[in-house]
Design a protein around this motif. Sequence first.
Motif, mmCIF file in Angstrom:
data_model
loop_
_atom_site.group_PDB
_atom_site.id
_atom_site.type_symbol
_atom_site.label_atom_id
_atom_site.label_comp_id
_atom_site.label_asym_id
_atom_site.label_seq_id
_atom_site.Cartn_x
_atom_site.Cartn_y
_atom_site.Cartn_z
ATOM 1 N N HIS A 1 50.527 41.174 40.608
ATOM 2 C CA HIS A 1 49.975 39.825 40.457
ATOM 3 C C HIS A 1 50.794 38.998 39.468
ATOM 4 C CE1 HIS A 1 46.246 40.652 42.680
ATOM 5 N NE2 HIS A 1 46.231 41.836 42.085
ATOM 6 N N PHE A 2 51.168 37.788 39.893
ATOM 7 C CA PHE A 2 51.894 36.866 39.024
ATOM 8 C C PHE A 2 51.200 35.512 38.913
ATOM 9 C CE2 PHE A 2 55.516 39.569 40.584
ATOM 10 C CZ PHE A 2 55.809 40.154 39.364
ATOM 11 N N GLN B 1 41.484 43.117 45.183
ATOM 12 C CA GLN B 1 40.781 42.647 46.382
ATOM 13 C C GLN B 1 41.386 41.396 46.986
ATOM 14 O OE1 GLN B 1 36.657 42.305 45.257
ATOM 15 N NE2 GLN B 1 36.303 44.501 45.416
ATOM 16 N N VAL B 2 41.999 40.554 46.159
ATOM 17 C CA VAL B 2 42.626 39.323 46.645
ATOM 18 C C VAL B 2 43.959 39.117 45.943
ATOM 19 C CG1 VAL B 2 40.421 38.197 47.182
ATOM 20 C CG2 VAL B 2 41.467 37.872 44.929
ATOM 21 N N GLU C 1 44.859 31.900 48.332
ATOM 22 C CA GLU C 1 44.219 33.203 48.115
ATOM 23 C C GLU C 1 43.956 33.917 49.438
ATOM 24 O OE1 GLU C 1 39.831 34.590 46.764
ATOM 25 O OE2 GLU C 1 40.933 33.418 45.264
ATOM 26 N N VAL C 2 44.341 35.178 49.512
ATOM 27 C CA VAL C 2 44.169 35.987 50.717
ATOM 28 C C VAL C 2 43.534 37.323 50.322
ATOM 29 C CG1 VAL C 2 45.375 37.224 52.570
ATOM 30 C CG2 VAL C 2 46.096 34.917 51.934
ATOM 31 N N ARG C 3 42.654 37.822 51.183
ATOM 32 C CA ARG C 3 41.994 39.102 50.904
ATOM 33 C C ARG C 3 42.934 40.265 51.208
ATOM 34 N NH1 ARG C 3 37.400 42.313 53.033
ATOM 35 N NH2 ARG C 3 37.606 41.263 55.049
ATOM 36 N N VAL C 4 42.988 41.225 50.289
ATOM 37 C CA VAL C 4 43.842 42.405 50.428
ATOM 38 C C VAL C 4 42.984 43.557 50.935
ATOM 39 C CG1 VAL C 4 45.358 44.029 49.235
ATOM 40 C CG2 VAL C 4 45.343 41.616 48.568
ATOM 41 N N GLU D 1 39.760 41.027 37.902
ATOM 42 C CA GLU D 1 39.976 40.685 39.309
ATOM 43 C C GLU D 1 41.303 41.238 39.809
ATOM 44 O OE1 GLU D 1 37.524 36.486 39.718
ATOM 45 O OE2 GLU D 1 39.484 36.495 38.740
ATOM 46 N N LYS D 2 42.317 41.175 38.965
ATOM 47 C CA LYS D 2 43.617 41.724 39.362
ATOM 48 C C LYS D 2 43.533 43.235 39.538
ATOM 49 C CE LYS D 2 46.399 38.048 37.304
ATOM 50 N NZ LYS D 2 47.351 37.647 36.246
#
Length: 327
Positions: free
Chosen positions: A295-296, A309-310, A285-288, A304-305
Amino acid sequence: MSTEKILNALVHSIRYEAEGIVSIELRPAQEDMRFPAYEPGSHIDLHLGNGLVRSYSLCQPACLADARHTSYRVAVLNDKGSRGGSRWVHEHLRVGQRLTISAPRNNFALDEGAPHTVLVAGGIGITPLLCMLRHLTARQASVELVYCARSRREAAFVEAIEDLARAEGVPVSWHIDQEAGCPPDLAGLLSGKGAETHYYCCGPTPMLAAFEAACGQLAYPHAHIERFAAVELPPDAQDGAFEVYLEQSGQTLQVPAGKSLLDALLDAGVECDHSCKEGVCGSCEVRVLDGEVEHFDGILSSVEKASNQVMMVCVSRAKSPRLVLDL
């Protein structure tokens, strides 16, 4: 190799739990070592002798484990569709062997402020939910369990659950496909349990889809799932090239079509935790910071998607021409 904390563990015991399922107790390999604490819903990665890394949920809550965190317990199904992980555990793992494992991570956190909790297990999906059940029962919280299995022979931890139900009065509903002659009607089983209740489900992919559909039909907003199998990606999931700017290092990377973002980062010498490479363990997981993500993964909720944010860099990609990541 992941840069996350690696622990040295000893296989202390292996116990038969049901047809095709064993539980494994792991203890620190060094006498003066303590395992990190964890919360219900957590899992650890096992680094197996065949080079594979697989994630398994912890089934014993920390509140009932040794106060010094001297052991972890996981359960493993000998999956007929195994690509080598669970099969290796069943055929080669033995008491006394040493393994490297990850520190616990939690992508399936329990909301302990819920007025009532319903846990819905499908087969080996009972593992994280048993941990939650024991944890909430020990705190005298309002909780019930719905346990679904194909047959009684394949249902693990039945005796422990029945003992808990008798001793603590925990309501448990059983659905055995072989006896009922059909899959569970989750909408029927969950009907009338309230919109403020929190619902947790872990099980095979079709059951998770049925659970999400049932919670949607019943207008239950607090539905949580955990997958132990990767989401099937669409054929064009790796299409499209994009640019990534790394805020911390100032690097700019080009990610071509057909190459994962994780592989692009690793090839550029960027340290990035990773494990399953399938979007189910959460270690990458990485912060965007900027840009739009496709998202896959099988971890983040729809909310969350949408928040953008991540992202899980092993499977997810950019929907916009450029992403800015907190790396």
